[in-house]
Design an enzyme around this catalytic site. Structure first.
Site, PDB file in Angstrom:
ATOM      1  N   PRO A  29     -76.480  33.496 -45.136  1.00 53.59           N
ATOM      2  CG  PRO A  29     -75.979  33.261 -42.878  1.00 53.59           C
ATOM      3  CD  PRO A  29     -76.204  32.460 -44.127  1.00 53.59           C
TER       4      PRO A  29
ATOM      5  CG  ASP B 112     -97.716  46.222 -47.752  1.00 51.81           C
ATOM      6  OD1 ASP B 112     -98.725  46.616 -47.149  1.00 51.81           O
ATOM      7  OD2 ASP B 112     -97.505  45.058 -48.105  1.00 51.81           O
TER       8      ASP B 112
ATOM      9  NE  ARG C 111     -97.843  40.813 -48.209  1.00 49.65           N
ATOM     10  CZ  ARG C 111     -97.864  42.113 -48.463  1.00 49.65           C
ATOM     11  NH1 ARG C 111     -96.882  42.672 -49.154  1.00 49.65           N
ATOM     12  NH2 ARG C 111     -98.857  42.867 -48.050  1.00 49.65           N
TER      13      ARG C 111
ATOM     14  CD  GLU D 112     -72.345  24.456 -38.798  1.00 48.90           C
ATOM     15  OE1 GLU D 112     -73.112  24.042 -37.899  1.00 48.90           O
ATOM     16  OE2 GLU D 112     -71.978  25.631 -38.881  1.00 48.90           O
TER      17      GLU D 112
HETATM   18  N1  4FV Z   1     -79.613  34.684 -42.285  1.00 49.72           N
HETATM   19  C1  4FV Z   1     -79.969  33.881 -43.326  1.00 49.72           C
HETATM   20  N2  4FV Z   1     -80.527  34.316 -44.478  1.00 49.72           N
HETATM   21  O1  4FV Z   1     -80.707  33.237 -45.260  1.00 49.72           O
HETATM   22  N3  4FV Z   1     -80.305  32.108 -44.666  1.00 49.72           N
HETATM   23  C2  4FV Z   1     -79.829  32.471 -43.461  1.00 49.72           C
HETATM   24  C3  4FV Z   1     -79.277  31.555 -42.457  1.00 49.72           C
HETATM   25  O2  4FV Z   1     -79.005  31.937 -41.333  1.00 49.72           O
HETATM   26  N4  4FV Z   1     -79.087  30.288 -42.864  1.00 49.72           N
HETATM   27  C4  4FV Z   1     -78.560  29.273 -41.961  1.00 49.72           C
HETATM   28  C5  4FV Z   1     -77.047  29.184 -42.049  1.00 49.72           C
HETATM   29  C6  4FV Z   1     -76.724  27.703 -41.941  1.00 49.72           C
HETATM   30  C7  4FV Z   1     -78.005  26.959 -41.858  1.00 49.72           C
HETATM   31  O3  4FV Z   1     -77.973  25.837 -42.680  1.00 49.72           O
HETATM   32  C8  4FV Z   1     -79.069  27.921 -42.326  1.00 49.72           C
END
Ligand code: 4FV
Length: 250
Positions: A93, A173, A158, A120
């Protein structure tokens, strides 16, 4: 395009390798997908792949040594298979938000090693030492990086030439030209009294193209006006959008 994947759950990626457009691309050799599982590098009896966070707190992190060993092998394999140094991507994130432009950049860039986190996440020093770019698929927290990795791989794959059967379908698209997609229709012509727009039955390709462009512009104006901000419309686009707005709010 060569893509290495580092994941504790490589079997999840069968959704990509055995189905649909990406499955056919793998079969045709347009996309090469290879997998490395950190668990294969665990040397203890329990094949440990997670570790406790310094400073306490809930949850675990991916164990540094097994993760790094998997990344390093994937990177070495990329260089042997392609002669190029790969771009190592970590999904989190905290990363750059994936959009169609970003997918295009990834599709036209070097081979990728995509690292899918679990628990985590991963130790910051692995991010600093081994990750080139962090990418996010959206502002929400998932239980693992595998689904984000598959989203990123699908969106980029794609756009690799020869992957889509009919190259135009990628160009039409949503987001390929920065606009939302127009409405689409197929048989029957009448669904409970809802008819297909006549222009689409006319066989008049110029009128059909203009209708679709007008609908894309109008939908974007209605649903995602942010995509039009700062965008310069050509004369035809401006005229069609004005027509749409006039009809929408006369
Ligand atoms: N939104 C997202 N975009 O890419 N990855 C995520 C995501 O939530 N990752 C998680 C956070 C900890 C766990 O390990 C995987």
């Amino acid at each position: 395009m060569w893509i290495g994947v580092v994941s504790l759950f490589p079997e999840m990626f069968e959704a990509l390798t055995r189905q649909g457009v990406t499955g056919r691309a793998v079969e045709k050799g347009r996309i090469d997908l290879e997998f490395w599982n950190p668990r294969d590098y665990a040397t203890d009896r329990h094949r440990t792949v997670d570790d406790r966070p310094y400073g306490g707190g809930p949850g675990m992190l991916m164990k540094v040594d097994t993760l790094r060993a998997a990344i390093h092998d994937a990177r070495s394999r990329a260089e042997i298979a392609t002669g190029q140094r790969p771009k190592v991507i970590y999904l989190s994130p905290q990363g750059r938000r994936l959009d169609q432009r970003g997918a295009g950049e990834l599709a036209s860039g070097p081979p990728l090693v995509v690292v899918a986190g679990r628990y985590e996440g991963i130790d910051e020093r692995v991010v600093e030492a081994d990750i080139d770019e962090e990418w996010s698929i959206g502002d929400y927290v998932l239980s693992g990086g595998e689904l984000p990795a598959m989203v990123l791989i699908d969106a980029a794959a794609r756009l690799v030439p020869g992957v889509l059967g009919h190259q135009d379908s990628a160009l039409e698209d949503s987001f390929n030209d920065g606009l939302l997609d127009c409405p689409h229709y197929t048989r029957p012509e009448d669904v409970e009294g809802r008819r297909v727009p006549e222009v689409l039955l006319s066989g008049h390709h110029g009128a059909i193209r203009r209708w679709r462009l007008k609908q894309s512009l109008g939908r974007t104006w209605l649903r995602r006006p942010d995509l039009l901000e700062g965008r310069t419309l050509n004369d035809e686009q401006r005229e069609l959008l004005e027509e749409f707005i006039e009809e929408y709010a006369p």
